[in-house]
Enzyme design. Sequence first.
Site, PDB file in Angstrom:
ATOM      1  N   GLY A 254       0.820  -1.214   0.000  1.00 33.42           N
ATOM      2  CA  GLY A 254       0.000   0.000   0.000  1.00 33.42           C
ATOM      3  C   GLY A 254       0.849   1.257   0.000  1.00 33.42           C
ATOM      4  O   GLY A 254       0.469   2.303   0.540  1.00 33.42           O
TER       5      GLY A 254
ATOM      6  N   GLY B 280      -0.051   5.152  -1.033  1.00 33.04           N
ATOM      7  CA  GLY B 280      -1.054   5.903  -0.296  1.00 33.04           C
ATOM      8  C   GLY B 280      -0.481   7.053   0.513  1.00 33.04           C
ATOM      9  O   GLY B 280       0.682   7.438   0.348  1.00 33.04           O
ATOM     10  N   GLN B 281      -1.324   7.597   1.396  1.00 32.42           N
ATOM     11  CA  GLN B 281      -0.947   8.800   2.142  1.00 32.42           C
ATOM     12  C   GLN B 281       0.277   8.553   3.035  1.00 32.42           C
ATOM     13  O   GLN B 281       1.207   9.349   3.046  1.00 32.42           O
ATOM     14  CB  GLN B 281      -2.127   9.275   3.002  1.00 32.42           C
TER      15      GLN B 281
ATOM     16  N   ASP C 273       2.233  -1.753  -4.405  1.00 42.05           N
ATOM     17  CA  ASP C 273       0.840  -1.298  -4.274  1.00 42.05           C
ATOM     18  C   ASP C 273       0.016  -2.019  -5.336  1.00 42.05           C
ATOM     19  O   ASP C 273       0.546  -2.454  -6.360  1.00 42.05           O
ATOM     20  CB  ASP C 273       0.740   0.222  -4.456  1.00 42.05           C
TER      21      ASP C 273
ATOM     22  N   ARG D  58      -2.172  -0.450  -7.151  1.00 48.70           N
ATOM     23  CA  ARG D  58      -2.146   0.439  -8.320  1.00 48.70           C
ATOM     24  C   ARG D  58      -0.708   0.886  -8.565  1.00 48.70           C
ATOM     25  O   ARG D  58       0.033   1.143  -7.612  1.00 48.70           O
ATOM     26  CB  ARG D  58      -3.079   1.640  -8.121  1.00 48.70           C
TER      27      ARG D  58
ATOM     28  N   TYR E  64     -14.566  -0.778   9.241  1.00 50.25           N
ATOM     29  CA  TYR E  64     -13.138  -0.441   9.339  1.00 50.25           C
ATOM     30  C   TYR E  64     -12.633  -0.718  10.761  1.00 50.25           C
ATOM     31  O   TYR E  64     -11.588  -1.348  10.955  1.00 50.25           O
ATOM     32  CB  TYR E  64     -12.971   1.030   8.966  1.00 50.25           C
TER      33      TYR E  64
ATOM     34  N   LYS F 186      -9.870  -3.321  12.354  1.00 46.91           N
ATOM     35  CA  LYS F 186      -8.701  -2.859  13.118  1.00 46.91           C
ATOM     36  C   LYS F 186      -8.573  -3.618  14.439  1.00 46.91           C
ATOM     37  O   LYS F 186      -7.475  -4.021  14.823  1.00 46.91           O
ATOM     38  CB  LYS F 186      -8.781  -1.345  13.352  1.00 46.91           C
TER      39      LYS F 186
HETATM   40  P1  NAD Z   1      -4.372   5.121   1.747  1.00 53.43           P
HETATM   41  O1  NAD Z   1      -5.797   4.810   1.424  1.00 53.43           O
HETATM   42  O2  NAD Z   1      -3.858   6.478   1.466  1.00 53.43           O
HETATM   43  O3  NAD Z   1      -3.417   4.076   1.031  1.00 53.43           O
HETATM   44  C1  NAD Z   1      -3.702   2.701   1.018  1.00 53.43           C
HETATM   45  C2  NAD Z   1      -3.046   2.100  -0.217  1.00 53.43           C
HETATM   46  O4  NAD Z   1      -3.389   0.716  -0.237  1.00 53.43           O
HETATM   47  C3  NAD Z   1      -3.522   2.706  -1.537  1.00 53.43           C
HETATM   48  O5  NAD Z   1      -2.417   3.203  -2.265  1.00 53.43           O
HETATM   49  C4  NAD Z   1      -4.217   1.548  -2.256  1.00 53.43           C
HETATM   50  O6  NAD Z   1      -3.980   1.558  -3.655  1.00 53.43           O
HETATM   51  C5  NAD Z   1      -3.553   0.358  -1.589  1.00 53.43           C
HETATM   52  N1  NAD Z   1      -4.371  -0.860  -1.656  1.00 53.43           N
HETATM   53  C6  NAD Z   1      -5.713  -0.987  -1.534  1.00 53.43           C
HETATM   54  N2  NAD Z   1      -6.056  -2.276  -1.680  1.00 53.43           N
HETATM   55  C7  NAD Z   1      -4.907  -2.968  -1.875  1.00 53.43           C
HETATM   56  C8  NAD Z   1      -4.593  -4.334  -2.085  1.00 53.43           C
HETATM   57  N3  NAD Z   1      -5.554  -5.273  -2.136  1.00 53.43           N
HETATM   58  N4  NAD Z   1      -3.300  -4.681  -2.232  1.00 53.43           N
HETATM   59  C9  NAD Z   1      -2.329  -3.759  -2.199  1.00 53.43           C
HETATM   60  N5  NAD Z   1      -2.552  -2.452  -2.040  1.00 53.43           N
HETATM   61  C10 NAD Z   1      -3.835  -2.071  -1.873  1.00 53.43           C
HETATM   62  O7  NAD Z   1      -4.164   4.735   3.285  1.00 53.43           O
HETATM   63  P2  NAD Z   1      -3.107   5.348   4.321  1.00 53.43           P
HETATM   64  O8  NAD Z   1      -3.716   6.565   4.891  1.00 53.43           O
HETATM   65  O9  NAD Z   1      -1.767   5.410   3.722  1.00 53.43           O
HETATM   66  O10 NAD Z   1      -3.189   4.231   5.461  1.00 53.43           O
HETATM   67  C11 NAD Z   1      -2.273   3.154   5.542  1.00 53.43           C
HETATM   68  C12 NAD Z   1      -2.617   2.342   6.774  1.00 53.43           C
HETATM   69  O11 NAD Z   1      -2.613   3.199   7.927  1.00 53.43           O
HETATM   70  C13 NAD Z   1      -4.001   1.692   6.761  1.00 53.43           C
HETATM   71  O12 NAD Z   1      -3.947   0.468   7.446  1.00 53.43           O
HETATM   72  C14 NAD Z   1      -4.844   2.658   7.548  1.00 53.43           C
HETATM   73  O13 NAD Z   1      -5.942   2.026   8.145  1.00 53.43           O
HETATM   74  C15 NAD Z   1      -3.855   3.112   8.587  1.00 53.43           C
HETATM   75  N6  NAD Z   1      -4.214   4.419   9.194  1.00 53.43           N
HETATM   76  C16 NAD Z   1      -4.191   5.562   8.440  1.00 53.43           C
HETATM   77  C17 NAD Z   1      -4.549   6.759   9.036  1.00 53.43           C
HETATM   78  C18 NAD Z   1      -4.543   8.056   8.269  1.00 53.43           C
HETATM   79  O14 NAD Z   1      -5.034   9.071   8.782  1.00 53.43           O
HETATM   80  N7  NAD Z   1      -4.001   8.102   7.050  1.00 53.43           N
HETATM   81  C19 NAD Z   1      -4.930   6.787  10.385  1.00 53.43           C
HETATM   82  C20 NAD Z   1      -4.985   5.598  11.099  1.00 53.43           C
HETATM   83  C21 NAD Z   1      -4.589   4.406  10.492  1.00 53.43           C
HETATM   84  C1  AKB Z   2      -9.846   7.443   8.791  1.00 52.34           C
HETATM   85  O1  AKB Z   2     -10.385   8.548   9.029  1.00 52.34           O
HETATM   86  O2  AKB Z   2     -10.442   6.446   8.368  1.00 52.34           O
HETATM   87  C2  AKB Z   2      -8.383   7.313   9.111  1.00 52.34           C
HETATM   88  C3  AKB Z   2      -8.198   6.788  10.490  1.00 52.34           C
HETATM   89  C4  AKB Z   2      -8.245   7.695  11.633  1.00 52.34           C
HETATM   90  O3  AKB Z   2      -8.037   5.598  10.663  1.00 52.34           O
HETATM   91  N1  AKB Z   2      -7.758   8.582   8.908  1.00 52.34           N
END
Ligand code: NAD
Ligand code: AKB
Length: 321
Positions: free
Chosen positions: A8, A11-12, A34, A36, A143, A147
């Site tokens: 992944g 992503g962000q 990833d 994509r 979600y 988790k």
């Molecule tokens: P994001 O949505 O920005 O990125 C996720 C990436 O996963 C994407 O690039 C997507 O293309 C890829 N993806 C989706 N399905 C897939 C698959 N089957 N195989 C491979 N790749 C796949 O998410 P993020 O914000 O970077 O979050 C990453 C992790 O951190 C997640 O587990 C999320 O729950 C956790 N998280 C994020 C936040 C936040 O605020 N960003 C907060 C808490 C937890």
């Molecule tokens: C969301 O809002 O889904 C994420 C998180 C807090 O897990 N940024």
Amino acid sequence: MKRTLVTGAAGQIGTELVQALRDQLGDEAVLATDLRTPDPGHAIRAGGPFAALDCTDGSALQALIRSHRADTVFHLAALLSAVGESRPQEAWRVNMGGLIEVLEVARQEEVALFTPSSIAAFGPDTPRDPTPQDTIQRPSTMYGVTKVAGELLCDYYHTRYGVDTRGLRYPGLISHSAPPGGGTTDYAVEIFHRALDSGRYTSFLAADTQLDMMYMPDAVRAAIELMEADPERLEHRNAFNVTAMQLTPARLGEAIRAHLPAFTLDYDVDPVRQRIADSWPDRLDDSAARAEWGWSPRYDLDSMVEDMFAHLGTPQSLRQE
Ligand code: NAD
Ligand code: AKB
């Protein structure tokens, strides 16, 4: 940690974590993957090795871990809260189906594994302020269900098989390099872009909705520091509460207005995302992370806002006189 694979990665979080890992370990040592494939110019492709990978395909993951000789996996692939509520069965398939495959490969290949949890692992019955490290969870979103189940599954693989699993309960993350992926806290990133584009933002959460937040450099550092921490000191391996600041849309709007005095903020509440936010904590207690591996955030609201504008650029026309 010498050679890593990140799922992944486009992503962000991945966009900035991959860069930080490459800065630390060397470009070739970090394999970004990833579902994509980003454009060739995207930093995670231009700056080092990249492979397309669906995280639910354990055989493909195993082959990449072997060919890359990875010792550590950062498993970021997941669907976030708002997307997860619109496609709950797919959220279960990707979030849990992916995690069990990654854990099995981690067990077989003896690699360490970082998996993020979230404030979404808590629910409406959880004490809200402060939310203790160990408390009632019972989330009300798909979600959140994935988790909590993920935290428990990672603990299980550690106690049953000795896999070196570690994780953090991230709050909402604010960053400038990549857009957020469809969560409830996305407003805290969108607000900066709309403030600069048009001088106004319509928040989908109500003015006084308080949630924990963190700036991405702290989030990336936390993941790396946790993976480098002395395992003997880790009691809460897979579910450390971490936080840096508590924001509401109104409070963030005020901090933005200190840089862009003409900025206006109004509200058009989205009932789905508001209900999700209302079920999450107001403030995490992150004392276990501080005690067990020395966690401490570096950015507060003011320094985060200043750094966001320094990276996004503030047009002269909008600047404070
Ligand atoms: P994001 O949505 O920005 O990125 C996720 C990436 O996963 C994407 O690039 C997507 O293309 C890829 N993806 C989706 N399905 C897939 C698959 N089957 N195989 C491979 N790749 C796949 O998410 P993020 O914000 O970077 O979050 C990453 C992790 O951190 C997640 O587990 C999320 O729950 C956790 N998280 C994020 C936040 C936040 O605020 N960003 C907060 C808490 C937890
Ligand atoms: C969301 O809002 O889904 C994420 C998180 C807090 O897990 N940024």
